[in-house]
Scaffold this active site. Sequence first.
Site, short mmCIF file in Angstrom:
data_model
loop_
_atom_site.label_atom_id
_atom_site.label_comp_id
_atom_site.label_asym_id
_atom_site.label_seq_id
_atom_site.Cartn_x
_atom_site.Cartn_y
_atom_site.Cartn_z
N ASN A 7 -8.08 2.91 7.47
CA ASN A 7 -7.12 1.81 7.57
C ASN A 7 -5.76 2.40 7.93
O ASN A 7 -5.06 2.93 7.06
CB ASN A 7 -7.08 1.08 6.21
CG ASN A 7 -6.13 -0.09 6.20
OD1 ASN A 7 -5.39 -0.33 7.16
ND2 ASN A 7 -6.12 -0.82 5.11
N ARG A 90 -10.12 -0.75 10.13
CA ARG A 90 -9.42 -2.02 10.06
C ARG A 90 -8.47 -2.06 11.24
O ARG A 90 -7.68 -1.13 11.43
CB ARG A 90 -8.64 -2.11 8.76
CG ARG A 90 -7.82 -3.37 8.66
CD ARG A 90 -7.08 -3.42 7.35
NE ARG A 90 -6.23 -4.59 7.32
CZ ARG A 90 -5.27 -4.77 6.43
NH1 ARG A 90 -5.05 -3.87 5.51
NH2 ARG A 90 -4.54 -5.85 6.45
N HIS A 179 -4.72 -10.34 7.27
CA HIS A 179 -5.36 -10.08 5.97
C HIS A 179 -6.71 -10.77 5.93
O HIS A 179 -7.21 -11.13 4.86
CB HIS A 179 -4.54 -10.63 4.78
CG HIS A 179 -3.24 -9.94 4.53
ND1 HIS A 179 -2.10 -10.64 4.20
CD2 HIS A 179 -2.90 -8.64 4.53
CE1 HIS A 179 -1.11 -9.78 4.02
NE2 HIS A 179 -1.57 -8.56 4.22
N ARG A 240 9.68 -8.46 4.86
CA ARG A 240 9.60 -9.44 5.97
C ARG A 240 10.10 -10.79 5.51
O ARG A 240 9.84 -11.21 4.38
CB ARG A 240 8.15 -9.59 6.44
CG ARG A 240 7.65 -8.39 7.21
CD ARG A 240 6.17 -8.54 7.56
NE ARG A 240 5.42 -7.43 7.02
CZ ARG A 240 4.10 -7.40 6.90
NH1 ARG A 240 3.37 -8.42 7.29
NH2 ARG A 240 3.50 -6.35 6.39
N GLU A 384 -10.72 -4.68 0.36
CA GLU A 384 -10.85 -4.74 1.82
C GLU A 384 -11.79 -3.65 2.33
O GLU A 384 -12.54 -3.86 3.26
CB GLU A 384 -9.47 -4.59 2.47
CG GLU A 384 -8.63 -5.83 2.24
CD GLU A 384 -7.18 -5.66 2.67
OE1 GLU A 384 -6.48 -4.86 2.03
OE2 GLU A 384 -6.77 -6.31 3.64
#
Length: 399
Positions: A7, A90, A179, A240, A384
């Site tokens: 990832n 990913r 996500h 963000r 994940e």
Amino acid sequence: MKVLIVNCGSSSLKYQIINSDTEQVEAKGLCERIGIDGRLVYQPAGGEKEITEAAMPTHSEAIRMVLDALVNPKTGVLKSLDEVEAIGHRVLHGGARLTDSALVNEDVMAAIEEAVDLGPLHNPANLMGIRACQKLMPGKPNVVVMDTSFGMTLPAKAYRYAIPTEYYEKYHIRRYGFHGTSHSFVSKETIKYLHLDPDNSRVIVAHLGNGASITAVRNSKCVDTSMGVTPLEGLIMGTRSGDLDPAILEYICNHEHITISEMNTILNKKSGVMALSNNLSSDFRDLEEAMNNGNEAAGLAVEAFSYRVAKYIGAYTAAMNGVDAITFTGGIGENAGIVREKVLSYLGYLGIRIDREANKKRGETFVLSTDDSKVKVIVLPTNEELAICRETVRLVKAE
Ligand code: AMP
């Protein structure tokens, strides 16, 4: 089958070796500060963490170091790299061309390359990670698992922006959502955990981490999601901004004499709770401590973050004409009881009641709502890497 999960972030790389038969993690770790100086963390299952500081100019050197650690005669969990049967990556963005998991070939690489504009921080890192694995483990299948896949079931009314159609047609400007691996995994696990009907259920998943997003999942399919064409839209995040009035961009650029790309960097890296807390921190552990010590800006950051999550839950309840379960996941969702409590304090009108004793728990799966709550609320840690492993094995076996 032993699967290496990779990832890659802009300056980091997380990895795991998972045995897909037992679904046990055999080793895991991360490379940090890639392109700055370089630090490898390696931990075999049940063993001590090893930390190595070493130069990692790019993700290629980082992968090389990870593989060396995995076959290290002393603490490595592999005798040789031949034991790795597949690699699952990913990948952030494949634009409109690559929206589903796939075995890597030249076409797949070209689609990720084409979407670099949409994922300027992650896509180049993802490409480098794949190329390094191809070079260092030739002949092994590489699979990409797209962060955008889960959002592909959105109806047009949810994914289209109300801007001229030509931008959608020419540039595929639409809501993609991110996500996806986490939302897909967590919504499925929620349905299992609460014995809901996969074909007749309404679940809202709040993935609250450094990046944060929320999805409405009806009958196991994603029907709305808060992130947009990039992961900037939606909730307030660590650094963000999430949703804002687009006219702010021109106004600030003109007054501060900065370019639109500089502004984009500010919205991605210098905004969010970091900005609201007057640059105190983007980490909720620091914010909570400061808030408890009377720091007003930290308090505002936590309050505004929670308020935005609650507003989205209200909107997604409307989108699905009700909600059966709400799940908190991600570093904040799994650990920050204060955020969960604040979010749920806005949702009494849905008949939600919170069990304050249960809310003290963290980092495990548990029911947060009381028995008489009209909506079940749970905390469920995301995984994940396991989701990527399952998807990688599915594609490799289907070949
Ligand atoms: P993630 O991006 O999902 O790994 O989440 C990382 C974020 O989770 C951190 O930046 C923190 O804000 C938050 N976090 C992690 N552990 C805790 C904790 N024990 N209490 C509060 N927040 C936490």
